[in-house]
Motif scaffolding. Structure first.
Motif, short mmCIF file in Angstrom:
data_model
loop_
_atom_site.label_atom_id
_atom_site.label_comp_id
_atom_site.label_asym_id
_atom_site.label_seq_id
_atom_site.Cartn_x
_atom_site.Cartn_y
_atom_site.Cartn_z
N ALA A 21 5.92 13.62 -23.83
CA ALA A 21 4.91 13.75 -22.77
C ALA A 21 4.31 12.38 -22.43
O ALA A 21 4.13 12.03 -21.25
N ALA A 22 4.05 11.58 -23.44
CA ALA A 22 3.47 10.24 -23.21
C ALA A 22 4.47 9.36 -22.46
O ALA A 22 4.10 8.62 -21.55
N ALA A 23 5.74 9.47 -22.81
CA ALA A 23 6.77 8.69 -22.13
C ALA A 23 6.87 9.09 -20.66
O ALA A 23 6.99 8.23 -19.77
N GLU A 24 6.79 10.38 -20.41
CA GLU A 24 6.83 10.85 -19.02
C GLU A 24 5.64 10.32 -18.23
O GLU A 24 5.77 9.91 -17.07
N ARG A 25 4.47 10.29 -18.86
CA ARG A 25 3.28 9.79 -18.17
C ARG A 25 3.41 8.29 -17.89
O ARG A 25 3.00 7.80 -16.83
N PHE A 26 4.00 7.57 -18.84
CA PHE A 26 4.22 6.12 -18.64
C PHE A 26 5.14 5.90 -17.45
O PHE A 26 4.84 5.11 -16.53
N VAL A 27 6.25 6.63 -17.41
CA VAL A 27 7.24 6.48 -16.33
C VAL A 27 6.60 6.84 -14.99
O VAL A 27 6.75 6.12 -14.00
N ALA A 28 5.83 7.92 -14.97
CA ALA A 28 5.19 8.35 -13.71
C ALA A 28 4.18 7.31 -13.23
O ALA A 28 4.14 6.97 -12.03
N ALA A 29 3.41 6.75 -14.16
CA ALA A 29 2.41 5.75 -13.76
C ALA A 29 3.11 4.49 -13.24
O ALA A 29 2.68 3.88 -12.25
N ALA A 30 4.20 4.13 -13.88
CA ALA A 30 4.95 2.95 -13.43
C ALA A 30 5.53 3.17 -12.04
O ALA A 30 5.43 2.31 -11.15
N GLU A 31 6.14 4.33 -11.85
CA GLU A 31 6.73 4.64 -10.53
C GLU A 31 5.67 4.57 -9.43
O GLU A 31 5.88 3.95 -8.38
N ALA A 32 4.50 5.16 -9.69
CA ALA A 32 3.46 5.21 -8.65
C ALA A 32 2.94 3.80 -8.34
O ALA A 32 2.80 3.40 -7.18
N ILE A 34 4.37 0.83 -8.92
CA ILE A 34 5.40 -0.05 -8.32
C ILE A 34 5.67 0.35 -6.88
O ILE A 34 5.85 -0.51 -6.00
N ALA A 35 5.60 1.64 -6.59
CA ALA A 35 5.77 2.09 -5.20
C ALA A 35 4.65 1.54 -4.31
O ALA A 35 4.86 1.19 -3.15
N ALA A 36 3.45 1.41 -4.91
CA ALA A 36 2.29 0.97 -4.11
C ALA A 36 2.16 -0.55 -4.04
O ALA A 36 1.78 -1.11 -3.00
N THR A 37 2.45 -1.25 -5.14
CA THR A 37 2.15 -2.70 -5.16
C THR A 37 3.30 -3.56 -5.68
O THR A 37 3.13 -4.76 -5.88
N GLU A 38 4.41 -2.94 -6.01
CA GLU A 38 5.58 -3.66 -6.57
C GLU A 38 5.31 -4.21 -7.97
O GLU A 38 6.08 -5.01 -8.49
N THR A 39 4.14 -3.82 -8.54
CA THR A 39 3.89 -4.23 -9.93
C THR A 39 3.28 -3.05 -10.70
O THR A 39 2.71 -2.13 -10.10
N PHE A 40 3.41 -3.11 -12.03
CA PHE A 40 2.81 -2.10 -12.91
C PHE A 40 2.19 -2.87 -14.07
O PHE A 40 2.91 -3.52 -14.83
N SER A 41 0.87 -2.83 -14.14
CA SER A 41 0.15 -3.53 -15.22
C SER A 41 -0.30 -2.52 -16.26
O SER A 41 -1.09 -1.62 -15.95
N VAL A 42 0.21 -2.67 -17.47
CA VAL A 42 -0.09 -1.71 -18.53
C VAL A 42 -0.61 -2.45 -19.75
O VAL A 42 -0.10 -3.52 -20.11
#
Ligand code: 6PG
Length: 256
Positions: A21-32, A34-42
């Motif tokens: 579940a945590a991995a799915e949330r990480f992937v979903a947050a990254a996709e969203a 990157i779609a919005a700003t081309e970057t994912f800061s975690v």
């Protein structure tokens, strides 16, 4: 019992299901992001709980779903040790995840645990402010100017990141990163403060194991006491807060 829960609680039967579940949330947050700003800061958490998540993210099932060259890796905290020390959160993340995915070295924003603690904290805050284009002043709750995702764990004494009970960092109002001497551990650590953590778009606590059950109930359902229970200082300004918990850690939570 009136649920004083801070955030959404999701309970999973096993630690394996929690990890998925945590991995799915990480992937979903990254996709969203990157779609919005081309970057994912975690901001990654440390300790032992994230091992399984990082290994899952490095596996073909999940690694293929993240555009790693767009990912910027930070840490919520670090022990003041060299990067090759077994206590280093950076070392653990490198070995379980970062050495196995095509994240850019320039996008790995390591906290320099080998430096003098105050210097390391100041350098890390400067790097964060540069990344979020907020050289001075308070953080901005805007995409690109804050963490898209913060991963946090929970210590059995109610700490999170390296926000330990009674520390100044728990009550800090302006600095984003601080060095603190954790007397109970006889160790200096660098930690992000609630000032920047609470600006995140999404915060995930990941809590596993029977030994966390008692403290989890106090943090989620007990009276608000952030100096004793620093994990209660995590309250996103306008982001999403979730607690991903396995059944073992949930054993003392009130039933519905
Ligand atoms: C650290 C972590 C710390 C951790 C908790 C839980 O550097 O140790 O940032 O906040 O998340 O102590 O640790 P475990 O996952 O090992 O129980």
């Amino acid at each position: 019992m009136s649920p004083a829960v801070r955030g959404k609680v999701e309970i999973f039967p096993t630690s394996a299901e929690l990890t998925a579940a945590a991995a799915e949330r990480f992937v979903a947050a990254a996709e969203a992001a990157i779609a919005a700003t081309e970057t994912f800061s975690v901001a990654l958490s440390g300790g032992s709980t994230p091992h399984a998540l990082f290994a899952a993210l490095a596996s073909p099932e999940y690694a293929s779903r993240v555009r790693w060259p767009c990912v910027h890796i930070f840490w919520g905290d670090e022990r003041c040790v060299p990067p090759d020390d077994d206590a280093s959160n950076y070392k653990m993340a490198r070995e379980t995840l970062l050495d196995h995915v095509p994240v850019r070295d320039a996008n790995i924003h390591r906290i320099r645990g080998e430096d003098a603690p105050e210097d390391a904290a100041e350098l890390y805050e400067r790097e964060l402010r540069r990344a979020f284009e907020t050289r001075t002043g308070p953080p901005r709750a805007e995409r690109g100017a804050r963490f898209d995702l913060v991963l946090l764990g929970l210590g059995t004494n109610g700490h999170t990141a390296s926000l330990f009970p009674q520390l100044h960092a728990v009550r800090e109002r302006t600095r984003w990163a601080m060095a603190e001497n954790i007397e109970m551990l006889q160790m200096w650590r660098i930690t992000l403060t609630p000032v920047i953590l609470n600006q995140a778009a999404e915060i995930l606590f990941i809590v596993s194991g029977r030994e966390k059950a008692a403290i989890l109930r106090r943090v989620l359902y007990g009276a608000r006491a952030i100096n004793e229970l620093p994990a209660q200082s995590i309250a996103p300004v306008d982001g999403r807060l979730s607690w991903l918990i396995d059944a073992a850690a949930a054993t003392e939570l009130p039933s519905k």
